[in-house]
Write an enzyme that holds these catalytic residues in place. Structure first.
Site, mmCIF file in Angstrom:
data_model
loop_
_atom_site.group_PDB
_atom_site.id
_atom_site.type_symbol
_atom_site.label_atom_id
_atom_site.label_comp_id
_atom_site.label_asym_id
_atom_site.label_seq_id
_atom_site.Cartn_x
_atom_site.Cartn_y
_atom_site.Cartn_z
ATOM 1 N N ARG A 43 0.831 -1.217 0.000
ATOM 2 C CA ARG A 43 0.000 0.000 0.000
ATOM 3 C C ARG A 43 0.860 1.259 0.000
ATOM 4 O O ARG A 43 0.431 2.308 -0.475
ATOM 5 C CB ARG A 43 -0.937 -0.029 1.219
ATOM 6 C CG ARG A 43 -2.040 1.041 1.192
ATOM 7 C CD ARG A 43 -3.095 0.760 2.262
ATOM 8 N NE ARG A 43 -4.213 1.692 2.244
ATOM 9 C CZ ARG A 43 -4.368 2.674 3.121
ATOM 10 N NH1 ARG A 43 -3.498 2.863 4.086
ATOM 11 N NH2 ARG A 43 -5.421 3.462 3.042
ATOM 12 N N ILE A 69 -7.040 7.636 -0.697
ATOM 13 C CA ILE A 69 -6.940 6.181 -0.837
ATOM 14 C C ILE A 69 -7.866 5.615 0.235
ATOM 15 O O ILE A 69 -7.889 6.080 1.372
ATOM 16 C CB ILE A 69 -5.484 5.689 -0.637
ATOM 17 C CG1 ILE A 69 -5.375 4.166 -0.804
ATOM 18 C CG2 ILE A 69 -4.903 6.094 0.712
ATOM 19 C CD1 ILE A 69 -3.908 3.649 -0.811
ATOM 20 N N SER A 70 -8.683 4.625 -0.136
ATOM 21 C CA SER A 70 -9.654 4.091 0.808
ATOM 22 C C SER A 70 -8.957 3.408 1.987
ATOM 23 O O SER A 70 -7.849 2.898 1.867
ATOM 24 C CB SER A 70 -10.569 3.075 0.123
ATOM 25 O OG SER A 70 -11.242 3.649 -0.959
ATOM 26 N N GLN A 71 -9.677 3.379 3.103
ATOM 27 C CA GLN A 71 -9.219 2.698 4.311
ATOM 28 C C GLN A 71 -9.151 1.186 4.015
ATOM 29 O O GLN A 71 -10.068 0.635 3.395
ATOM 30 C CB GLN A 71 -10.282 2.995 5.365
ATOM 31 C CG GLN A 71 -10.045 2.473 6.721
ATOM 32 C CD GLN A 71 -11.316 2.575 7.548
ATOM 33 O OE1 GLN A 71 -12.346 3.102 7.087
ATOM 34 N NE2 GLN A 71 -11.252 2.062 8.742
#
Ligand code: SAH
Length: 220
Positions: A43, A69-71
């Site tokens: 990530r 950026i999504s969790q």
């Protein structure tokens, strides 16, 4: 050098990633293939180098252009919910962003078609996925609320930005048995909803509260 960058050191190391996976397990994510992807997708290469040390925290982080950026928990939850009813061959993703969700999902399905309205984000996502050797992804710069008719019908559709009401085109582009995962509602009141297309009707399940950036019309 490239290998070290992908594998990560210190705060981006395997041990740090294992802690994130354990946290997601504790929060109820149980699909082992999904947890494995969270462990293996680096990530930290999807965010600015300055934020790399925070990449394995379970939070959304800025990726520029007012987007995030999504969790990891949400990426895992949506991927798990998409795959729950069985394998998905042909998937549509709306809101590529930095490409992290795309990278998590890519080896778990046969083909991903992904649409992003902000062109520089799409360009960068394409580069990162190529660097990771993920080749089953088709990219498009456009308005994902219209779906992608040329490659429909889809077994699954994941939407990473929240519309106020679900776009009709997305429901129409689902195959019978196909699932649409979409956060719906205004800021502060969004719910993650799963629509499943049946022969004669569309089933709707509310999976719980979420916080996404808004789904916008047009391109940028
Ligand atoms: N999936 C990403 C998260 C992206 S954030 C990840 O893994 O981190 C949501 C993205 O949806 C943003 O990049 C935003 O530009 C994009 N977006 C918003 N409305 C859109 C639309 N109508 N069509 C395509 N992309 C859209």
């Amino acid at each position: 050098m490239a290998d070290t960058r992908l594998a990560g050191i210190g705060m981006t190391s395997a041990r740090t990633r294992d802690r994130l996976v354990q946290r997601l397990r504790d929060q109820g994510i149980s699909n082992l293939a999904v947890l494995d992807r969270i462990r293996n997708v680096p990530r930290h290469i999807f965010v600015d180098e300055a934020l790399g040390s925070r990449a394995y925290e379970d939070t959304a982080l800025p990726i520029g252009f007012g987007q995030t950026i999504s969790q990891p928990y949400i990426v895992a939850r949506m991927t798990e919910a998409l795959l729950q009813a069985g394998p998905a061959e042909n998937v549509l993703e709306v809101g590529t962003g930095c490409g992290y969700q795309t990278a998590v999902l890519s080896p778990l399905v046969a083909r991903i078609n992904t649409i992003e309205r902000i062109e520089p984000l799409l360009t960068r996502a394409r580069e990162r996925l190529r660097e990771l050797g993920l080749r089953n992804v088709r990219f498009r710069h456009g308005d994902g609320s219209l779906g992608w008719k040329a490659h429909a019908p889809f077994d699954g559709i994941l939407v990473a930005a929240a519309p106020l009401t679900v776009p009709e085109a997305l429901i129409q582009q689902l195959r019978v048995g196909g699932r649409l995962l979409v956060p719906v509602g205004p800021e502060g009141e969004q719910q993650l909803v799963r629509y499943t297309r049946k022969e004669q009707r569309v089933e709707r399940e509310v999976l719980g509260p979420v916080a996404f950036v808004p789904l916008l019309g047009g391109i940028a």
